[in-house]
Write a protein that holds these residues in place. Structure first.
Motif, PDB file in Angstrom:
ATOM      1  N   PHE A   1     -17.008  40.649 -21.871  1.00 27.66           N
ATOM      2  CA  PHE A   1     -15.981  39.608 -21.787  1.00 27.66           C
ATOM      3  C   PHE A   1     -14.928  39.812 -22.888  1.00 27.66           C
ATOM      4  CE2 PHE A   1     -14.197  35.428 -22.665  1.00 27.66           C
ATOM      5  CZ  PHE A   1     -13.994  34.911 -21.407  1.00 27.66           C
ATOM      6  N   PRO A   2     -13.609  39.729 -22.540  1.00 24.94           N
ATOM      7  CA  PRO A   2     -13.041  39.496 -21.217  1.00 24.94           C
ATOM      8  C   PRO A   2     -12.978  40.781 -20.394  1.00 24.94           C
ATOM      9  CG  PRO A   2     -11.288  39.687 -22.834  1.00 24.94           C
ATOM     10  CD  PRO A   2     -12.577  39.795 -23.594  1.00 24.94           C
ATOM     11  N   ASN A   3     -13.365  40.667 -19.114  1.00 19.69           N
ATOM     12  CA  ASN A   3     -13.396  41.834 -18.250  1.00 19.69           C
ATOM     13  C   ASN A   3     -12.002  42.343 -17.902  1.00 19.69           C
ATOM     14  OD1 ASN A   3     -16.437  42.175 -16.858  1.00 19.69           O
ATOM     15  ND2 ASN A   3     -16.026  40.214 -17.838  1.00 19.69           N
ATOM     16  N   LYS A   4     -11.061  41.442 -17.735  1.00 19.40           N
ATOM     17  CA  LYS A   4      -9.679  41.826 -17.473  1.00 19.40           C
ATOM     18  C   LYS A   4      -8.826  41.354 -18.641  1.00 19.40           C
ATOM     19  CE  LYS A   4      -9.781  42.005 -12.426  1.00 19.40           C
ATOM     20  NZ  LYS A   4      -9.106  41.634 -11.165  1.00 19.40           N
ATOM     21  N   VAL A   5      -8.077  42.292 -19.215  1.00 23.42           N
ATOM     22  CA  VAL A   5      -7.331  41.969 -20.424  1.00 23.42           C
ATOM     23  C   VAL A   5      -5.845  41.728 -20.150  1.00 23.42           C
ATOM     24  CG1 VAL A   5      -8.945  43.180 -21.924  1.00 23.42           C
ATOM     25  CG2 VAL A   5      -7.005  44.414 -20.959  1.00 23.42           C
ATOM     26  N   VAL A   6      -5.476  41.602 -18.883  1.00 26.95           N
ATOM     27  CA  VAL A   6      -4.116  41.193 -18.526  1.00 26.95           C
ATOM     28  C   VAL A   6      -4.231  39.910 -17.720  1.00 26.95           C
ATOM     29  CG1 VAL A   6      -1.974  41.805 -17.383  1.00 26.95           C
ATOM     30  CG2 VAL A   6      -3.317  43.580 -18.521  1.00 26.95           C
ATOM     31  N   SER A   7      -3.657  38.843 -18.240  1.00 29.16           N
ATOM     32  CA  SER A   7      -3.835  37.521 -17.644  1.00 29.16           C
ATOM     33  C   SER A   7      -2.887  37.269 -16.471  1.00 29.16           C
ATOM     34  CB  SER A   7      -3.628  36.453 -18.733  1.00 29.16           C
ATOM     35  OG  SER A   7      -3.776  35.165 -18.216  1.00 29.16           O
ATOM     36  N   ARG A   8      -1.636  37.674 -16.599  1.00 29.28           N
ATOM     37  CA  ARG A   8      -0.648  37.548 -15.527  1.00 29.28           C
ATOM     38  C   ARG A   8      -0.064  38.931 -15.308  1.00 29.28           C
ATOM     39  NH1 ARG A   8      -3.268  33.738 -15.986  1.00 29.28           N
ATOM     40  NH2 ARG A   8      -2.696  31.531 -16.158  1.00 29.28           N
ATOM     41  N   ASN A   9      -0.432  39.570 -14.193  1.00 29.90           N
ATOM     42  CA  ASN A   9      -0.207  41.006 -14.024  1.00 29.90           C
ATOM     43  C   ASN A   9       0.704  41.290 -12.834  1.00 29.90           C
ATOM     44  OD1 ASN A   9      -0.399  43.802 -13.743  1.00 29.90           O
ATOM     45  ND2 ASN A   9      -2.562  43.846 -14.282  1.00 29.90           N
ATOM     46  N   VAL A  10       1.860  41.865 -13.103  1.00 20.93           N
ATOM     47  CA  VAL A  10       2.773  42.341 -12.063  1.00 20.93           C
ATOM     48  C   VAL A  10       2.920  43.859 -12.135  1.00 20.93           C
ATOM     49  CG1 VAL A  10       5.154  42.298 -11.211  1.00 20.93           C
ATOM     50  CG2 VAL A  10       4.065  40.177 -11.952  1.00 20.93           C
ATOM     51  N   PHE A  11       3.039  44.392 -13.353  1.00 26.32           N
ATOM     52  CA  PHE A  11       3.397  45.797 -13.535  1.00 26.32           C
ATOM     53  C   PHE A  11       2.196  46.739 -13.437  1.00 26.32           C
ATOM     54  CE2 PHE A  11       6.404  43.509 -16.563  1.00 26.32           C
ATOM     55  CZ  PHE A  11       7.393  43.367 -15.603  1.00 26.32           C
ATOM     56  N   LYS A  12       0.978  46.212 -13.468  1.00 27.06           N
ATOM     57  CA  LYS A  12      -0.262  47.011 -13.541  1.00 27.06           C
ATOM     58  C   LYS A  12      -0.310  47.792 -14.856  1.00 27.06           C
ATOM     59  CE  LYS A  12      -1.852  47.146  -8.806  1.00 27.06           C
ATOM     60  NZ  LYS A  12      -2.409  47.972  -7.715  1.00 27.06           N
TER      61      LYS A  12
ATOM     62  N   ASP B   1      -3.395  26.304 -23.676  1.00 25.12           N
ATOM     63  CA  ASP B   1      -2.847  27.644 -23.478  1.00 25.12           C
ATOM     64  C   ASP B   1      -3.556  28.316 -22.297  1.00 25.12           C
ATOM     65  OD1 ASP B   1      -1.892  30.202 -23.554  1.00 25.12           O
ATOM     66  OD2 ASP B   1      -2.565  30.651 -25.596  1.00 25.12           O
ATOM     67  N   PRO B   2      -2.914  28.376 -21.134  1.00 22.97           N
ATOM     68  CA  PRO B   2      -3.558  28.997 -19.969  1.00 22.97           C
ATOM     69  C   PRO B   2      -3.476  30.521 -19.958  1.00 22.97           C
ATOM     70  CG  PRO B   2      -1.410  28.163 -19.346  1.00 22.97           C
ATOM     71  CD  PRO B   2      -1.610  27.783 -20.794  1.00 22.97           C
ATOM     72  N   PHE B   3      -2.852  31.126 -20.978  1.00 24.24           N
ATOM     73  CA  PHE B   3      -2.569  32.562 -20.944  1.00 24.24           C
ATOM     74  C   PHE B   3      -3.488  33.398 -21.831  1.00 24.24           C
ATOM     75  CE2 PHE B   3       1.596  30.289 -20.636  1.00 24.24           C
ATOM     76  CZ  PHE B   3       1.717  30.383 -19.263  1.00 24.24           C
ATOM     77  N   MET B   4      -4.366  32.771 -22.601  1.00 20.61           N
ATOM     78  CA  MET B   4      -5.240  33.508 -23.503  1.00 20.61           C
ATOM     79  C   MET B   4      -6.593  32.816 -23.544  1.00 20.61           C
ATOM     80  SD  MET B   4      -4.820  36.238 -25.635  1.00 20.61           S
ATOM     81  CE  MET B   4      -3.210  36.217 -26.421  1.00 20.61           C
ATOM     82  N   LEU B   5      -7.654  33.508 -23.124  1.00 18.96           N
ATOM     83  CA  LEU B   5      -8.988  32.930 -23.123  1.00 18.96           C
ATOM     84  C   LEU B   5      -9.580  32.939 -24.531  1.00 18.96           C
ATOM     85  CD1 LEU B   5     -10.454  34.676 -19.954  1.00 18.96           C
ATOM     86  CD2 LEU B   5      -9.803  32.273 -20.155  1.00 18.96           C
ATOM     87  N   PRO B   6     -10.285  31.872 -24.936  1.00 19.51           N
ATOM     88  CA  PRO B   6     -10.955  31.885 -26.243  1.00 19.51           C
ATOM     89  C   PRO B   6     -12.068  32.929 -26.265  1.00 19.51           C
ATOM     90  CG  PRO B   6     -10.792  29.641 -25.356  1.00 19.51           C
ATOM     91  CD  PRO B   6     -10.426  30.575 -24.248  1.00 19.51           C
ATOM     92  N   LEU B   7     -12.181  33.651 -27.373  1.00 17.43           N
ATOM     93  CA  LEU B   7     -13.160  34.722 -27.494  1.00 17.43           C
ATOM     94  C   LEU B   7     -14.258  34.383 -28.503  1.00 17.43           C
ATOM     95  CD1 LEU B   7     -10.857  37.892 -27.468  1.00 17.43           C
ATOM     96  CD2 LEU B   7     -11.962  36.741 -25.551  1.00 17.43           C
ATOM     97  N   SER B   8     -14.451  33.097 -28.788  1.00 13.53           N
ATOM     98  CA  SER B   8     -15.405  32.703 -29.821  1.00 13.53           C
ATOM     99  C   SER B   8     -16.826  33.125 -29.486  1.00 13.53           C
ATOM    100  CB  SER B   8     -15.353  31.187 -30.036  1.00 13.53           C
ATOM    101  OG  SER B   8     -15.630  30.502 -28.824  1.00 13.53           O
ATOM    102  N   LEU B   9     -17.193  33.174 -28.208  1.00 13.66           N
ATOM    103  CA  LEU B   9     -18.549  33.533 -27.806  1.00 13.66           C
ATOM    104  C   LEU B   9     -18.656  34.972 -27.312  1.00 13.66           C
ATOM    105  CD1 LEU B   9     -19.640  30.240 -25.994  1.00 13.66           C
ATOM    106  CD2 LEU B   9     -20.273  31.014 -28.283  1.00 13.66           C
TER     107      LEU B   9
END
Length: 398
Positions: free
Chosen positions: A100-111, A160-168
């Motif tokens: 975690f996080p498995n995907k490191v791009v939250s809003r992806n257009v350009f790939k 903030d919907p664009f960055m997931l918390p990484l505390s765990l």
């Protein structure tokens, strides 16, 4: 004489450019080896494995360029994860947690990525950030793939919907990029306004359509001790609006968030009331060596239209209480013990770690994490399939 004047002009131009030109390099590197143990009840939900191992190597390379009022920031992220639990025929949930996080791009257009998968590994090479910024101290414009981070939430940060918390998560220094445009106004004043115009093709599984984000973020220093964040706009087919207020004092801070998501704008469900999130947090230095943070809140989960995996918080918990404690033995050694409990199902998740800094930029960490009290609901597949982890990590910065 003409040659001398030309040479003098070139020297003056070079001197001015050198004065206005700046470049910085930074990066981080991490290696992890961990033992993964399955929940005793996970076999009831198709997770038919007992114990396995996972190995992860990852790195970030940051480059910052500045010339006059023009800036270019780039981040290259690479990660290789190895485990038999990546078996594509089994659909195991364990990789979601140990990588975690498995995907490191939250809003992806350009790939802007290359991902290779096998039955026992995933290798990723991603341009995680690439922005061009132009502006001055009052107003600026940003285009590209950007990091967007604000809010004090530690276990959960709905403002903030664009960055997931990484505390765990055991992976540190991993940021999530977002594709689009942003405008920043009144950068020197107490009230800064940020407008984000983003796009995402992940939401529709890259079928060509772009899911839009139009979000206004206010960043207000109300007083020297009190800070306010607020958001208003549309993101991931929902209207989202809310606020955070934070008050700092000599040995800590207290904060609160309240955020509402509307019902899905592309669905017609009369019973869909939308989602409401709230958060209360308190952090204090209890002694010179011990810092504690307490959070409680609600993270509503929509069972009818669940969030995509790349938007999911680390744990599938709605009503929660979380506590994190950091004890610093000295400048080179510290320990963290933190736990999160679901107040409805009574599931309890604990995480502990001990970190030793070898030198200024190198550290070794030992960690253990997992569920110590299972959900009281026998049919709760999400909480009853969370694995345990025991491992060691080496991390460095340069």
């Amino acid at each position: 004489m003409i040659n001398f004047i030309a040479l003098l002009f070139l020297l003056i131009s070079f001197s001015v450019c050198a004065k206005e030109f700046d470049i910085e390099f930074a990066g981080s590197f991490g290696l992890q080896a961990k033992s993964i143990e399955n929940s005793l009840t996970a076999d009831n939900f198709g997770q038919d494995w007992k114990k396995d191992e996972a190995y992860i190597g990852y790195a970030n390379m940051d480059v910052k360029l500045e010339l006059y009022h023009n800036k270019i920031d780039a981040n290259w992220f690479v990660r290789h994860s190895q485990s038999d639990l990546y078996d594509q025929d089994k659909d195991y949930v364990a990789p979601f947690y140990f990588a975690f996080p498995n995907k490191v791009v939250s809003r992806n257009v350009f790939k802007l990525r290359k991902i290779d998968r096998t039955d026992d590994s995933v290798t990723e090479s991603i341009l995680n950030q690439f922005i061009y910024e132009w502006g001055d101290e009052d107003t600026s414009f940003v285009f590209g793939r950007m990091f967007i981070e604000f809010g004090e939430g530690y276990f959960f940060n709905p403002i903030d919907p664009f960055m997931l918390p990484l505390s765990l998560s055991t992976l540190q220094g991993v940021q999530q990029g977002n594709d689009g445009l942003s405008f920043h106004f009144d950068k020197r004043s107490d009230l800064q306004v940020n407008l984000y115009l983003l796009g995402d093709k992940q939401f529709t599984d890259y079928d060509g359509r772009i899911t839009r984000t139009i979000l206004l973020h206010g960043d207000w220093d109300y007083t020297k001790q009190t800070h306010i964040n607020y958001i208003l706009g549309e993101d991931q087919k929902r209207h989202k609006y809310g606020f955070e207020i934070k008050h700092s004092f000599d040995t800590g801070l207290i904060y609160a968030q309240a955020v509402r998501h509307s019902q899905r704008l592309d669905k017609e469900e009369e019973d869909d009331k939308g989602l409401q999130h709230y958060l209360l947090g308190y952090e204090k230095d209890l002694t010179r060596n011990l810092t504690s943070r307490l959070e409680l809140g609600r993270h509503e989960i929509d069972d009818t239209f669940p969030e995509a995996e790349y938007e999911r918080n680390f744990l599938p918990i709605e009503d929660f209480i979380g506590l994190s404690n950091m004890y610093r033995f000295n400048d080179r050694n510290f320990a963290i013990l933190q736990g999160l409990t679901d107040t409805k199902t009574q599931m309890l998740y604990l995480q502990s770690s001990f970190t030793h800094r070898l030198k200024k930029y190198f550290e070794i960490k030992l960690f253990a994490k997992g569920v110590v009290a299972r959900s009281k609901d026998d049919d709760d597949s999400q909480q009853r399939t969370i694995p345990r982890e025991f491992g060691a990590a080496f991390q460095s910065q340069f």
